[in-house]
Structures are given as C-alpha cells and as structure tokens.
Write a protein that holds these residues in place. Structure first.
Motif, PDB file in Angstrom:
ATOM      1  N   TYR A 250      29.133  46.985  35.508  1.00 58.32           N
ATOM      2  CA  TYR A 250      29.644  46.583  36.609  1.00 58.32           C
ATOM      3  C   TYR A 250      30.153  48.040  37.045  1.00 58.32           C
ATOM      4  O   TYR A 250      30.645  49.095  36.641  1.00 58.32           O
TER       5      TYR A 250
ATOM      6  N   GLN B 187      32.890  49.910  40.073  1.00 56.14           N
ATOM      7  CA  GLN B 187      34.235  49.674  40.749  1.00 56.14           C
ATOM      8  C   GLN B 187      34.447  50.900  41.722  1.00 56.14           C
ATOM      9  O   GLN B 187      34.762  52.003  41.382  1.00 56.14           O
TER      10      GLN B 187
ATOM     11  N   ASN C 238      39.690  51.597  45.449  1.00 52.87           N
ATOM     12  CA  ASN C 238      40.402  50.569  46.053  1.00 52.87           C
ATOM     13  C   ASN C 238      39.591  49.100  46.253  1.00 52.87           C
ATOM     14  O   ASN C 238      39.728  48.461  47.292  1.00 52.87           O
ATOM     15  N   GLN C 239      38.456  48.862  45.314  1.00 51.92           N
ATOM     16  CA  GLN C 239      37.770  47.481  45.377  1.00 51.92           C
ATOM     17  C   GLN C 239      37.793  46.959  43.997  1.00 51.92           C
ATOM     18  O   GLN C 239      38.289  47.610  43.018  1.00 51.92           O
ATOM     19  N   GLY C 240      37.287  45.853  43.934  1.00 51.37           N
ATOM     20  CA  GLY C 240      37.023  45.074  42.881  1.00 51.37           C
ATOM     21  C   GLY C 240      35.901  45.511  42.185  1.00 51.37           C
ATOM     22  O   GLY C 240      35.054  46.450  42.673  1.00 51.37           O
ATOM     23  N   LEU C 241      35.453  44.990  41.015  1.00 49.34           N
ATOM     24  CA  LEU C 241      34.225  45.155  40.285  1.00 49.34           C
ATOM     25  C   LEU C 241      32.977  44.520  41.040  1.00 49.34           C
ATOM     26  O   LEU C 241      33.158  43.289  41.428  1.00 49.34           O
TER      27      LEU C 241
ATOM     28  N   LEU D 258      28.664  43.632  40.161  1.00 43.94           N
ATOM     29  CA  LEU D 258      27.546  43.806  39.384  1.00 43.94           C
ATOM     30  C   LEU D 258      26.486  44.938  39.589  1.00 43.94           C
ATOM     31  O   LEU D 258      26.129  44.860  40.956  1.00 43.94           O
TER      32      LEU D 258
ATOM     33  N   GLU E 297      34.021  54.200  39.487  1.00 38.29           N
ATOM     34  CA  GLU E 297      34.077  53.876  37.932  1.00 38.29           C
ATOM     35  C   GLU E 297      33.083  52.867  37.421  1.00 38.29           C
ATOM     36  O   GLU E 297      32.979  51.825  38.188  1.00 38.29           O
TER      37      GLU E 297
ATOM     38  N   PHE F 198      31.854  50.153  34.530  1.00 35.43           N
ATOM     39  CA  PHE F 198      32.456  49.504  33.118  1.00 35.43           C
ATOM     40  C   PHE F 198      30.948  48.982  32.638  1.00 35.43           C
ATOM     41  O   PHE F 198      30.382  48.140  33.221  1.00 35.43           O
TER      42      PHE F 198
ATOM     43  N   GLY G 203      35.704  52.155  30.532  1.00 37.54           N
ATOM     44  CA  GLY G 203      35.390  52.778  31.870  1.00 37.54           C
ATOM     45  C   GLY G 203      34.826  54.298  31.754  1.00 37.54           C
ATOM     46  O   GLY G 203      35.409  54.877  30.799  1.00 37.54           O
TER      47      GLY G 203
END
Lengths: 117, 114
Positions: free
Chosen positions: A36, A38, A41-44, A46, A88, A90, A110
């Motif tokens: 994933y 990121q 300032n955002q969510g993760l 795919l 980032e 993950f 991460g």
C-alpha cells in the motif's frame, strides 16, 4: 502469528533512478501479500497484491514486486522513480480467516521514499 | 468519489475526555477496521467488525471500544482519552471473508490529547 519486516525506514533516491523497497514476512501458512502507498495527508491505497500464480506482480504507477517464497520476501521495485512517487510505502500480509470472521492485515512499519532532483 | 469518510480530520481533546471517531463507508462492505498509525510503528489494528453489532479485538484494543449499529458506520470510542492515545487513526473497510480482500481506507483522523 504472521509478521512483516520492512528493512528500511527511509530510502532517499534521485529522480529517474531505480529503487527497491524491501519487505520480509514470517508465517507458518500461506499468505497473501500487499503493498500500500500513503501520499502526504492521505489514507492508504493499494499499489499491488500477490494472491497466487506468477511471482512477479505489476501494480499501478509502474511499480512491481516479486514474491520469493524461499526467502519469504516481497520486495517492491520501480526502474525509474518520479518526484510524485515521494510517499510512505507499507507492506502487509493477510491470512485466510476463521469461518465467520474477517481477514485482517498485518502491516510493516513503513518505508518513506524521498525522491529528489 | 469518496468511499470511506472519517468525520474529523483533526481533533484536539483534553486528558480524560470521551472521544468519538466516526467512520462511514458507502460501498456496502461487510468488514470495517480501525487502525492506529504511529511513526516507526506502522499501522496497528485496534478493533474490527465483520457484521453489524459484531466486533473483535485487534492487536491493541486497550483503552478503546467500538460500536457498529449500522452496516455503513463504525465508531471508535476512547472512554477517557490519555496523552499516549495521541495518534493518527485510520478507518478501512473490505468486502467478504477472504484473506485476499483489499482494504479501502479513509483519509485519517489526527487526534491530539493534551
């Protein structure tokens, strides 16, 4: 229980250079593997996933990853990075859940990819 | 095109306050999750729910509770906030029970407890 190790907390790289982000996992049973991303300032979201079949998996934005069962690794690669790849990343593993419940992912700590000119 | 919505992006609370973090998904997903994200620790699962009114503890449930009264909504509750609960909280959802299911994440709620 499964676990995930991301060996590098930060990876600095120049634009247009290749990059590899490393991920190792441990599990006594077969797993599903995910990367994933990121952005700030955002969510993760795919990037790619390995479920079965071909060990080389291609994802979005030119990324690919190779599943290596003998080395229990799922390293992420891109042949030429762009400034916009700064984010980032993950690695995560999932197992088949017990009946009646849901699968839950275990994430690594991460890797921050910093692309500069 | 937002599919998982977390009601608050930034919250500042005082020690001892009761805190509610709300998450809504519009994809009719069965499963919903709350993760906590901290630098150097990655994402850690707090609680998840695989059906309405059903919940299971994740890896770090202490100090938290959850509520899922409707399929689309999953709330995380801090009964008495403490400074060590200052963190980024991420909600996610997925469909079905298979291990290969992909999580869809919200944008996160950054909580500061003073």
């Amino acid at each position: 229980a499964q676990s995930v190790t991301q060996l590098d907390s930060q990876v600095p790289v120049f634009e247009e250079a290749p990059v590899e982000l490393r991920c190792n996992y441990s599990s006594s049973v077969s797993v599903y593997l995910f990367w994933y991303v990121q952005y700030p300032n955002q969510g993760l979201q795919l990037l790619l996933k390995y479920l079965s079949g071909s060990t080389l998996v291609k994802g979005i934005n030119g990324f690919e990853a190779e599943f290596n069962k003998s080395q229990t690794s799922f390293h992420l690669r891109k042949p030429s990075v762009h400034i916009s790849d700064t984010a980032e990343y993950f690695c995560a593993v999932g197992l088949e859940p017990y009946t009646g419940t849901a699968s839950k992912l275990t994430f690594g700590t991460g890797t921050r990819l910093q692309v500069t000119l | 095109d937002v599919k998982v919505t977390q009601s608050s992006r930034y919250l500042v609370k005082r020690t001892g306050e009761k805190v509610f973090l709300e998450c809504v998904q519009d994809m009719d997903h069965e499963n919903m999750f709350w993760y906590r994200q901290d630098p150097g620790l990655g994402l850690r699962l707090i609680y998840f729910s695989y059906d309405v009114k059903m919940k299971e503890k994740g890896d770090i449930p202490e100090g938290y509770s959850v509520s899922r009264e409707k399929k689309e909504r999953f709330s995380l509750i801090l009964e008495s906030a403490s400074t060590n609960q200052t963190s980024m909280y991420l909600c996610a959802s997925s469909q079905g029970s298979a291990g290969a299911n992909v999580l869809t994440f919200g944008a996160g709620s950054r909580l500061t407890v003073l």
